[in-house]
Motif scaffolding. Sequence first.
Motif, short mmCIF file in Angstrom:
data_model
loop_
_atom_site.label_atom_id
_atom_site.label_comp_id
_atom_site.label_asym_id
_atom_site.label_seq_id
_atom_site.Cartn_x
_atom_site.Cartn_y
_atom_site.Cartn_z
N MET A 1 0.82 -1.21 0.00
CA MET A 1 0.00 0.00 0.00
C MET A 1 0.86 1.27 0.00
O MET A 1 0.59 2.22 -0.71
CB MET A 1 -0.90 -0.02 1.24
N SER A 2 1.93 1.25 0.81
CA SER A 2 2.69 2.49 0.96
C SER A 2 3.99 2.51 0.16
O SER A 2 4.70 3.52 0.18
CB SER A 2 2.99 2.74 2.44
N ILE A 3 4.32 1.42 -0.54
CA ILE A 3 5.60 1.36 -1.25
C ILE A 3 5.72 2.41 -2.37
O ILE A 3 6.82 2.91 -2.62
CB ILE A 3 5.88 -0.07 -1.78
N PRO A 4 4.62 2.81 -3.07
CA PRO A 4 4.78 3.83 -4.12
C PRO A 4 5.36 5.15 -3.62
O PRO A 4 6.03 5.85 -4.37
CB PRO A 4 3.36 4.04 -4.65
N PHE A 5 5.10 5.49 -2.36
CA PHE A 5 5.64 6.74 -1.82
C PHE A 5 7.17 6.77 -1.91
O PHE A 5 7.78 7.81 -2.04
CB PHE A 5 5.25 6.91 -0.34
N LEU A 6 7.75 5.60 -1.82
CA LEU A 6 9.21 5.49 -1.81
C LEU A 6 9.73 5.09 -3.19
O LEU A 6 10.66 5.71 -3.73
CB LEU A 6 9.63 4.46 -0.76
N ALA A 7 9.13 4.05 -3.77
CA ALA A 7 9.65 3.46 -5.01
C ALA A 7 9.48 4.39 -6.21
O ALA A 7 10.40 4.53 -7.02
CB ALA A 7 8.97 2.12 -5.27
N LEU A 8 8.33 5.02 -6.31
CA LEU A 8 8.04 5.83 -7.51
C LEU A 8 9.02 6.99 -7.68
O LEU A 8 9.66 7.11 -8.74
CB LEU A 8 6.59 6.33 -7.46
N PRO A 9 9.20 7.86 -6.67
CA PRO A 9 10.17 8.95 -6.89
C PRO A 9 11.59 8.46 -7.09
O PRO A 9 12.36 9.06 -7.85
CB PRO A 9 10.05 9.81 -5.62
N LEU A 10 11.95 7.34 -6.43
CA LEU A 10 13.32 6.84 -6.55
C LEU A 10 13.59 6.29 -7.96
O LEU A 10 14.62 6.61 -8.57
CB LEU A 10 13.55 5.74 -5.50
N VAL A 11 12.66 5.50 -8.48
CA VAL A 11 12.83 4.93 -9.83
C VAL A 11 12.85 6.05 -10.87
O VAL A 11 13.70 6.07 -11.77
CB VAL A 11 11.70 3.92 -10.13
N LEU A 12 11.92 7.00 -10.72
CA LEU A 12 11.86 8.09 -11.71
C LEU A 12 13.07 9.01 -11.61
O LEU A 12 13.52 9.56 -12.62
CB LEU A 12 10.55 8.88 -11.54
N ALA A 13 13.61 9.16 -10.41
CA ALA A 13 14.85 9.94 -10.26
C ALA A 13 15.97 9.26 -11.03
O ALA A 13 16.78 9.92 -11.69
CB ALA A 13 15.22 10.06 -8.79
N GLY A 14 16.02 7.92 -10.96
CA GLY A 14 17.06 7.16 -11.65
C GLY A 14 17.01 7.33 -13.17
O GLY A 14 18.05 7.37 -13.82
N ILE A 15 15.79 7.44 -13.71
CA ILE A 15 15.69 7.56 -15.19
C ILE A 15 15.58 9.01 -15.66
O ILE A 15 15.58 9.27 -16.86
CB ILE A 15 14.49 6.74 -15.75
N MET A 16 15.51 9.93 -14.71
CA MET A 16 15.33 11.35 -15.08
C MET A 16 16.44 11.87 -16.01
O MET A 16 16.15 12.57 -16.99
CB MET A 16 15.24 12.20 -13.81
N PRO A 17 17.74 11.56 -15.74
CA PRO A 17 18.77 12.04 -16.67
C PRO A 17 18.58 11.51 -18.09
O PRO A 17 18.88 12.22 -19.06
CB PRO A 17 20.08 11.51 -16.06
N LEU A 18 18.06 10.27 -18.21
CA LEU A 18 17.80 9.73 -19.55
C LEU A 18 16.67 10.51 -20.22
O LEU A 18 16.73 10.81 -21.41
CB LEU A 18 17.41 8.24 -19.45
N LEU A 19 15.65 10.85 -19.45
CA LEU A 19 14.56 11.67 -20.00
C LEU A 19 15.09 13.03 -20.43
O LEU A 19 14.65 13.59 -21.43
CB LEU A 19 13.46 11.86 -18.95
N GLY A 20 16.06 13.53 -19.65
CA GLY A 20 16.67 14.81 -19.99
C GLY A 20 17.44 14.78 -21.30
O GLY A 20 17.59 15.80 -21.97
N LYS A 21 17.93 13.59 -21.66
CA LYS A 21 18.63 13.45 -22.96
C LYS A 21 17.63 13.53 -24.11
O LYS A 21 17.93 14.05 -25.19
CB LYS A 21 19.36 12.10 -23.02
N ILE A 22 16.42 12.96 -23.88
CA ILE A 22 15.39 12.97 -24.93
C ILE A 22 14.80 14.38 -25.09
O ILE A 22 14.62 14.88 -26.18
CB ILE A 22 14.27 11.96 -24.58
N SER A 23 14.49 14.97 -23.93
CA SER A 23 13.87 16.30 -23.96
C SER A 23 14.42 17.08 -22.78
O SER A 23 14.27 16.64 -21.63
CB SER A 23 12.35 16.16 -23.85
N LYS A 24 15.05 18.21 -23.03
CA LYS A 24 15.74 18.93 -21.95
C LYS A 24 14.79 19.47 -20.90
O LYS A 24 15.14 19.55 -19.73
CB LYS A 24 16.57 20.08 -22.54
#
Lengths: 492, 158
Positions: A1-24
């Motif tokens: 129930m409460s894992i998205p509070f932790l997992a979601l921002p952490l996973v998206l933080a990990g892929i954020m630089p890749l997203l930044g390569k696609i679109s600044k």
Amino acid sequence: MSIPFLALPLVLAGIMPLLGKISKRFLPDLVANLTLLFLLGYGIFCARELVLTGPNLLQAALPDMTLNITLTLDSFNILLLLTVALVGLGVTLYSIDYMEHYDGKAIFYALLLIMIAGMNGLILADDLFTMYIFLEAAAIASYGLIAFGRKREELEASLKYLMLSAVATAFLLLSIAVLFGLTGSLKLSAVAAGLAALDAQGAAALCAALFLMAFGLKAALVPFHAWLPDAHSSAPAPISAMLSGVLIKVLGVYTLIRVVLTVFGLSSAIENILMILGIVSILTGAFLALGQNDVKRMLAYSSISQVGYIVLGIGIGTPLGILGGLFHLLNHASAKGLLFLNAGALEHATGTRELDKLGGLGKRMPITAGTSVIGSLAIAGVPPLNGFWSKLIILLALIQAKLYAGALIAALAGILTLWYYLVLQRRAFFGKLNEAWQNVREAPFWMSASSILLGAVCVLVGLGFPFVIQNWIQPAADALTAGQSVLHLPGF
Amino acid sequence: MHIFLLCGLVLCSILAILATDLLKAAISLAGASIFLAMTFFELGAAYAGVFEISVVAGLITVLFIATISLTKGEGEVKERRFGRYLLPVFVVGMAVADFLVMRQFLGALPALPAAPEAADLGTVLWSQRTFDLIGQIAVLLAGVFCVLALFRKRSEDE
């Protein structure tokens, strides 16, 4: 129930630089804002579930594999999770426009999401060492965010915060090590039970003192506050809002309350220490804020003062005092977040934060001025805004506990608070418009939108305070004071 | 032996802070790490000792020295003398406080009521402290992104 509070921002933080390569800009903006919007919505959903089913302890599991991940969720946790998500959403909305003149937006959002994941992990953890690790994750992200602009003052502020945080960490780790040595466990409830079974009052007192110093540093209570004015005034405006709005409360106040109440219990000695720290912080922060010419520095000193109110409320130890302290925590987060964002809007429009160079900007920036008035009056405790009710509850709790001197000091400090906020408003937004600002325009759309969002929270929570107290704050205070009745849920 | 190792650790740490030459500071820090690793071995925490020697004394020192060699100038940091006088006083003060408080306190610690949550490293990491691994991922990501943020290319707008 409460894992998205932790997992979601952490996973998206990990892929954020890749997203930044696609679109600044577009993709990082979109993903960060959707993440915080989801966390806020999911938090409201979880809070509703809590009302229906009661607190829960969640054991995460995978098929054929035991994962020793225990997440606690109760009415106190959820209040903090919602506060983080609300201020976080305001900050990400604001950053769409504000961070345009910075490069590396994707990295900025990545660090912001890690900070949020760290805070959420800390809030959900029920183990001392796990709390420490998530506290460090949030703190390390905050060092990078404070220094994000890489100007000299930002780097200096970040380094100062890092150094003092290292001292806090040393106290924290020493205390955790001693408690582990004493009780053989790191789980909050097991440590509490272990301490109760041992005849080790001296050791427990030392650990409590170390925790108080560590979390006092993180919460920037006087005399541990030296890092805060530099860090909060130097950081980019959205990060200042995040630091003052939630970081010092989660890393400092929340952990202090959770550990002290769960492990040691609120003894009269700890109550007295908290009340003294609270009152000294209220007065020192207020007097130092009075003399400031830099808007963000004034707001930073005000944060020290307002955290003092929260700690004073908790320190009273009565149900009403704890209720008031928690309510003020929520109210200060929204109002101070708003004021820091508006300070950023002022700087964005004029290039300065010095009050003697500003003036008359209300005509040019009506939304920023209007929401600043709301935020200032809310923190100063003017009815019917949210800050009035929380301060009133704290005052009533002090009177109820026959602590008349404390009540008098808190009331007088409230007048001081109103004084310096009126000075801030008058010198920034009212009076004659400075010739230099003839062409100044209102802050861009998203910056104004985030100010309106947080301003609306100040007004609505103030107007609907009976509902908020009954459904959010009272259950949080109950969960905190009564310990949690645990409901075991199957893994997901 | 413990006292000797801890004295070496404190001495190297103080040298690392007081050294105005970056290279000397990095080497002093590596020395402190070696003393700490030896302390870990002495106390039976072999894994912690191996990590301390390989990662902190080894890898991080190499990174420091490589970075210092790439910087311009002589690596000499100009600073006020005030700190150089203050630090030894602070250390002595802390040592006295430590002697008066901790010695008395640690001597009075009762024995463990139960066996601590300990097993072999793999079991502790993957089964007992799984949640900590997620936290460590967050810490590592935060560190990496901080480096990326601070060393990113400066745009014309900034």
